[in-house]
Each structure stands twice: as C-alpha cells, then as structure tokens.
Design a protein around this motif. Structure first.
Motif, PDB file in Angstrom:
ATOM      1  N   CYS A 167       0.825  -1.215   0.000  1.00 60.66           N
ATOM      2  CA  CYS A 167       0.000   0.000   0.000  1.00 60.66           C
ATOM      3  C   CYS A 167       0.860   1.266   0.000  1.00 60.66           C
ATOM      4  O   CYS A 167       0.575   2.212  -0.740  1.00 60.66           O
ATOM      5  N   VAL A 168       1.905   1.285   0.811  1.00 63.43           N
ATOM      6  CA  VAL A 168       2.752   2.473   0.889  1.00 63.43           C
ATOM      7  C   VAL A 168       3.528   2.660  -0.409  1.00 63.43           C
ATOM      8  O   VAL A 168       3.679   3.779  -0.902  1.00 63.43           O
ATOM      9  N   GLU A 169       4.017   1.564  -0.992  1.00 61.92           N
ATOM     10  CA  GLU A 169       4.746   1.680  -2.258  1.00 61.92           C
ATOM     11  C   GLU A 169       3.827   2.071  -3.413  1.00 61.92           C
ATOM     12  O   GLU A 169       4.297   2.607  -4.415  1.00 61.92           O
ATOM     13  N   ALA A 170       2.547   1.798  -3.266  1.00 57.36           N
ATOM     14  CA  ALA A 170       1.589   2.184  -4.301  1.00 57.36           C
ATOM     15  C   ALA A 170       1.225   3.662  -4.213  1.00 57.36           C
ATOM     16  O   ALA A 170       0.477   4.160  -5.050  1.00 57.36           O
ATOM     17  N   GLY A 171       1.720   4.347  -3.203  1.00 52.93           N
ATOM     18  CA  GLY A 171       1.504   5.780  -3.106  1.00 52.93           C
ATOM     19  C   GLY A 171       0.552   6.222  -2.017  1.00 52.93           C
ATOM     20  O   GLY A 171       0.277   7.417  -1.879  1.00 52.93           O
ATOM     21  N   MET A 172       0.036   5.307  -1.250  1.00 54.39           N
ATOM     22  CA  MET A 172      -0.866   5.686  -0.162  1.00 54.39           C
ATOM     23  C   MET A 172      -0.055   6.257   0.988  1.00 54.39           C
ATOM     24  O   MET A 172       1.100   5.889   1.201  1.00 54.39           O
TER      25      MET A 172
END
Length: 184
Positions: A84-89
C-alpha cells in the motif's frame, strides 16, 4: 475494552473463591463425613486458592491466544502495508486499508489496526497512537515496528523502504525461529 472489565474480573475471582469453598463444604458434609479436620481444612484452603487463581489462568490462556493470532497475522499485514505504501498511499490510509483487508484472516490484528487508525483520525499524534498500539499488543515485534515507524516519521526517511527492510528481517527472524523449533 469494557470499562467494567476489571471489577467483573475481580468479582468473578471473589465469587469463585466463595463458590468453590461452599461447594467443598457441602460435598464434605454430605459425602465425605470421615475426613479429618486437618484434611478438611487443607482441602478447604486449596479450594479457596483454586477459585482465586482460576480466572488468572483463564486470562493468561486468552492472552497467549490473542498474542499468537497477532503474531501469525503480522507478516501478512506488513506485506500489505509495504504494498500500500509503495503504491503511493499515505501511512494512515495504508493502515486503514490493511485493517480492512486483514478482517478475515486475523480479526484481532484488524481490530487493533482499526483502533490505531481511529486514534490517529481523532487527532492523537501518530507517535502516541503507535506507542498505544504497542502497549495494547505487548509484543516485542510490534514494539520494534512502532519504533521504526516513529523514527521514519521523525527523520523523514522513506517509510516504504523502512517497511520493506523490516518485513524482510521479520520474515528471516520467523524462519530462524521455525528452524530452531524443528531442530528441537
């Protein structure tokens, strides 16, 4: 999480002490009339201690189960958090998403993450909410995760990179622990 949990727990301890003592005395009067006074007194005291410590044993068993469920769900939650964090969240949105996704596989961890997210949304500083999360779970792995997240937030480093490294380290640690148990 109930406000009345401590009084109910202590009331249960007191009730079981009296219940086991009275149950032994009625059994002794009706069935074991030949027991000596010394044996009766010893069993009576033992029944009081049994009633006092039985809720503690029950609570310890429930705590161990809860910690095991959190421990077993943590690697999946970490992987989802990394994705999720690497996806930009943002971290807060990622925590909320992971809590939602973990509902079926680990409801206890999902509830803890939801509570963490609610504390953050209510205005509590992220550092305090993360520390409360670590205190509620009382697990060393969660404490180190929250320390990592607090430090990345404080120093402004990449959350995604720190989570990826921690996830790999956690997976290796868990694998070594499994090998150690298998070797025994």
């Amino acid at each position: 999480r109930n406000d009345n949990a401590a009084p109910i727990f202590l009331g249960t301890k007191a009730f079981l002490m009296v219940f086991f003592a009275l149950a032994f005395l009625t059994t002794r009067i009706s069935l074991f009339k030949l027991l000596s006074i010394h044996v009766t007194l010893i069993i009576f005291i033992f029944s009081i201690f049994l009633g006092f410590y039985l809720p503690d044993i029950w609570l310890r068993i429930k705590t161990v189960r809860r910690k095991r469920e959190i421990f077993e769900g943590l690697p999946d939650a970490l992987d989802l958090l990394v994705v999720c964090v690497e996806a930009g969240m943002g971290l807060d949105a990622a925590i909320a998403r992971v809590a939602q996704e973990m509902r079926l596989s680990s409801s206890v961890l999902s509830d803890e993450l939801k509570l963490l997210n609610l504390e953050i949304r209510a205005g509590k500083p992220r550092q305090d909410a993360l520390r409360n999360f670590a205190l509620r779970t009382d697990m060393e792995d969660v404490k180190s995760l929250t320390t990592l997240l607090v430090q990345t937030d404080r120093f402004g480093t990449s959350v995604a990179q720190a989570l990826r490294v921690y996830s790999d380290t956690f997976r290796s640690k868990r694998f070594l622990k499994a090998e150690e148990i298998a070797a025994k």
